[in-house]
Scaffold this motif. Structure first.
Motif, mmCIF file in Angstrom:
data_model
loop_
_atom_site.group_PDB
_atom_site.id
_atom_site.type_symbol
_atom_site.label_atom_id
_atom_site.label_comp_id
_atom_site.label_asym_id
_atom_site.label_seq_id
_atom_site.Cartn_x
_atom_site.Cartn_y
_atom_site.Cartn_z
ATOM 1 N N SER A 41 0.841 -1.197 0.000
ATOM 2 C CA SER A 41 0.000 0.000 0.000
ATOM 3 C C SER A 41 0.875 1.244 0.000
ATOM 4 O O SER A 41 2.071 1.188 0.321
ATOM 5 N N ILE A 42 0.284 2.368 -0.353
ATOM 6 C CA ILE A 42 1.023 3.625 -0.345
ATOM 7 C C ILE A 42 1.533 3.927 1.056
ATOM 8 O O ILE A 42 2.675 4.389 1.235
ATOM 9 N N ASP A 43 0.730 3.690 2.075
ATOM 10 C CA ASP A 43 1.182 3.945 3.443
ATOM 11 C C ASP A 43 2.397 3.093 3.800
ATOM 12 O O ASP A 43 3.330 3.563 4.463
ATOM 13 N N GLU A 44 2.392 1.834 3.360
ATOM 14 C CA GLU A 44 3.547 0.965 3.611
ATOM 15 C C GLU A 44 4.781 1.488 2.878
ATOM 16 O O GLU A 44 5.898 1.485 3.424
ATOM 17 N N LEU A 45 4.587 1.951 1.640
ATOM 18 C CA LEU A 45 5.711 2.470 0.875
ATOM 19 C C LEU A 45 6.241 3.771 1.472
ATOM 20 O O LEU A 45 7.460 4.005 1.484
ATOM 21 N N LYS A 46 5.351 4.617 1.977
ATOM 22 C CA LYS A 46 5.792 5.857 2.622
ATOM 23 C C LYS A 46 6.656 5.549 3.841
ATOM 24 O O LYS A 46 7.664 6.217 4.087
ATOM 25 N N LYS A 47 6.288 4.522 4.577
ATOM 26 C CA LYS A 47 7.101 4.124 5.721
ATOM 27 C C LYS A 47 8.476 3.640 5.269
ATOM 28 O O LYS A 47 9.508 3.973 5.878
ATOM 29 N N LEU A 48 8.510 2.869 4.177
ATOM 30 C CA LEU A 48 9.784 2.394 3.642
ATOM 31 C C LEU A 48 10.671 3.547 3.170
ATOM 32 O O LEU A 48 11.884 3.546 3.393
ATOM 33 N N VAL A 49 10.061 4.541 2.505
ATOM 34 C CA VAL A 49 10.835 5.711 2.076
ATOM 35 C C VAL A 49 11.443 6.402 3.287
ATOM 36 O O VAL A 49 12.621 6.792 3.285
ATOM 37 N N GLY A 50 10.647 6.558 4.339
ATOM 38 C CA GLY A 50 11.157 7.182 5.550
ATOM 39 C C GLY A 50 12.342 6.423 6.129
ATOM 40 O O GLY A 50 13.338 7.025 6.549
ATOM 41 N N GLU A 51 12.251 5.087 6.131
ATOM 42 C CA GLU A 51 13.348 4.276 6.651
ATOM 43 C C GLU A 51 14.584 4.377 5.765
ATOM 44 O O GLU A 51 15.717 4.456 6.250
ATOM 45 N N LEU A 52 14.361 4.382 4.438
ATOM 46 C CA LEU A 52 15.491 4.528 3.511
ATOM 47 C C LEU A 52 16.226 5.845 3.733
ATOM 48 O O LEU A 52 17.455 5.895 3.799
ATOM 49 N N TRP B 155 10.081 16.824 -9.609
ATOM 50 C CA TRP B 155 10.961 15.659 -9.516
ATOM 51 C C TRP B 155 11.553 15.491 -8.124
ATOM 52 O O TRP B 155 12.257 14.515 -7.866
ATOM 53 N N GLY B 156 11.309 16.410 -7.211
ATOM 54 C CA GLY B 156 11.966 16.373 -5.916
ATOM 55 C C GLY B 156 11.437 15.313 -4.974
ATOM 56 O O GLY B 156 10.259 14.944 -5.021
ATOM 57 N N LEU B 157 12.326 14.831 -4.094
ATOM 58 C CA LEU B 157 11.880 14.021 -2.960
ATOM 59 C C LEU B 157 11.334 14.920 -1.849
ATOM 60 O O LEU B 157 10.600 14.461 -0.986
ATOM 61 N N TRP B 158 11.741 16.187 -1.898
ATOM 62 C CA TRP B 158 11.176 17.220 -1.035
ATOM 63 C C TRP B 158 10.486 18.243 -1.939
ATOM 64 O O TRP B 158 10.888 18.433 -3.093
ATOM 65 N N ASN B 159 9.458 18.919 -1.443
ATOM 66 C CA ASN B 159 8.815 19.943 -2.257
ATOM 67 C C ASN B 159 9.649 21.213 -2.263
ATOM 68 O O ASN B 159 10.730 21.269 -1.642
ATOM 69 N N LYS B 160 9.187 22.240 -2.945
ATOM 70 C CA LYS B 160 9.979 23.452 -3.108
ATOM 71 C C LYS B 160 10.260 24.152 -1.789
ATOM 72 O O LYS B 160 11.213 24.930 -1.669
ATOM 73 N N ASP B 161 9.457 23.849 -0.759
ATOM 74 C CA ASP B 161 9.642 24.467 0.548
ATOM 75 C C ASP B 161 10.445 23.586 1.509
ATOM 76 O O ASP B 161 10.570 23.901 2.700
ATOM 77 N N GLY B 162 10.963 22.465 1.012
ATOM 78 C CA GLY B 162 11.797 21.606 1.851
ATOM 79 C C GLY B 162 11.036 20.616 2.693
ATOM 80 O O GLY B 162 11.583 20.065 3.664
ATOM 81 N N VAL B 163 9.793 20.332 2.337
ATOM 82 C CA VAL B 163 8.976 19.348 3.060
ATOM 83 C C VAL B 163 9.016 18.018 2.318
ATOM 84 O O VAL B 163 8.765 17.985 1.100
ATOM 85 N N LYS C 187 8.063 14.723 0.473
ATOM 86 C CA LYS C 187 6.820 14.427 -0.236
ATOM 87 C C LYS C 187 6.351 12.992 -0.060
ATOM 88 O O LYS C 187 5.151 12.709 -0.180
ATOM 89 N N TYR C 188 7.260 12.069 0.209
ATOM 90 C CA TYR C 188 6.904 10.648 0.158
ATOM 91 C C TYR C 188 7.041 9.946 1.513
ATOM 92 O O TYR C 188 7.087 8.731 1.589
ATOM 93 N N VAL C 189 7.121 10.707 2.575
ATOM 94 C CA VAL C 189 7.288 10.157 3.921
ATOM 95 C C VAL C 189 6.016 10.425 4.696
ATOM 96 O O VAL C 189 5.562 11.577 4.753
#
Length: 297
Positions: free
Chosen positions: A20-31, A285-293, A295-297
């Motif tokens: 699920s997307i929630d599971e993948l978001k957790k994995l991104v955070g761990e990575l 294309w960022g892993l963070w948005n333009k304000d430094g937040v 996006k995938y965690v």
């Protein structure tokens, strides 16, 4: 390749398509917590763009590095002038390794400024890999002979630093003299820009890497750019979406772990200024948005 994240996280056997997307978001955070190999870094904020009209301060570079510095081992920069020369110095202070870009194009006078600034940084110990030129063969801005000359001059001036050139993976097949002049092959691999549907993107990127590796003839190959946008217009069968972007990121680092591939992901932040060059998709294309937040965690 950095194996730091393997101590606490392994993606081996993961099937991202079933998570699920929630599971993948957790994995991104761990990575990101355990660090990915590297990120392309842009110091520009909203309202800025590369060019003589924008001079980046060291303070701004520190502010832009702050949200990402604990998530990576390498930072890739793109220029050595207009304030960008501070990036590798600050990155080194933060304990990061640096792939430092010397920006080349048809402006030969500025090319000299870039090259000399890059050499100066390398001689001062701020550079782990000096990337002399980025896609100038793809854009047809310099001849093969001109590019080889820049590479040879950089190698002669900084013999203790690896020198390479960044371009689309197939350009190292098209220009063997450039490949021969490199210590390391820096291959951009974008299934998205070649209209590959997301479900086939990882296999396609592996083929891109194979082509670059064959052309390299034993020299090390780094994926110097790859990524997937989450917003914008489709590129043929390649569709920007949050789901496609997060699954591509996870699959990319699953492959990196399994096959020992060094990957500099593109990119750190969303960049609005790229809309004028790449269309609406260019800004996301960022892993963070333009304000430094993130996006995938």
């Amino acid at each position: 390749m950095s194996n730091l994240y393997k101590k606490t996280l392994s993606l081996s056997g993961l099937d991202a398509t079933t998570r699920s997307i929630d599971e993948l978001k957790k994995l991104v955070g761990e990575l990101l917590t355990n660090k990915i190999h590297g990120l392309s870094f842009s110091p520009y904020v909203e309202g800025q763009r590369p060019g003589p009209q924008t001079i980046i301060s060291p303070e701004q570079i520190r502010e832009r590095l702050a949200p990402i510095q604990s998530s990576v081992n390498w930072i890739r920069s793109f220029s050595c002038t207009q304030g960008n020369q501070h990036t590798p110095i600050i990155a080194k202070e933060l304990g990061l390794k640096t792939m430092v870009g010397v920006w080349l194009d048809e402006d030969l006078e500025n090319n000299e400024k870039e090259l000399q600034a890059g050499i100066k940084l390398a001689q001062a110990g701020h550079v782990d890999i000096l990337a002399v030129g980025n896609e100038v063969m793809l854009r047809k801005e310099l001849t093969e002979e001109q590019l080889v000359d820049y590479l040879e001059r950089a190698k002669a001036a900084a013999p203790n630093v690896q020198v390479g050139y960044v371009d689309a993976y197939f350009k190292f097949v098209d220009h063997p003299a450039v490949t021969e002049a490199c210590d390391v092959i820096l291959a951009n691999c974008y299934p998205f820009w070649e209209s590959c549907p997301a479900e086939h993107a990882l296999l396609y990127m592996k083929e891109m890497y194979r082509i670059a590796t064959k052309a390299a003839n034993g020299k090390p190959v780094i994926v110097s750019e790859t990524g997937w946008p989450n917003v914008g217009s489709p590129e043929g069968g390649a569709i920007p979406s949050y789901e496609n972007a997060i699954r591509y990121f996870i699959n990319t680092y699953k492959w990196a772990e399994e096959d020992g591939i060094d990957i500099i992901y593109f990119s750190s932040f969303d960049e609005t200024w790229k809309i004028s060059e790449e269309g609406d998709v260019g800004a996301y294309w960022g892993l963070w948005n333009k304000d430094g937040v993130p996006k995938y965690v």
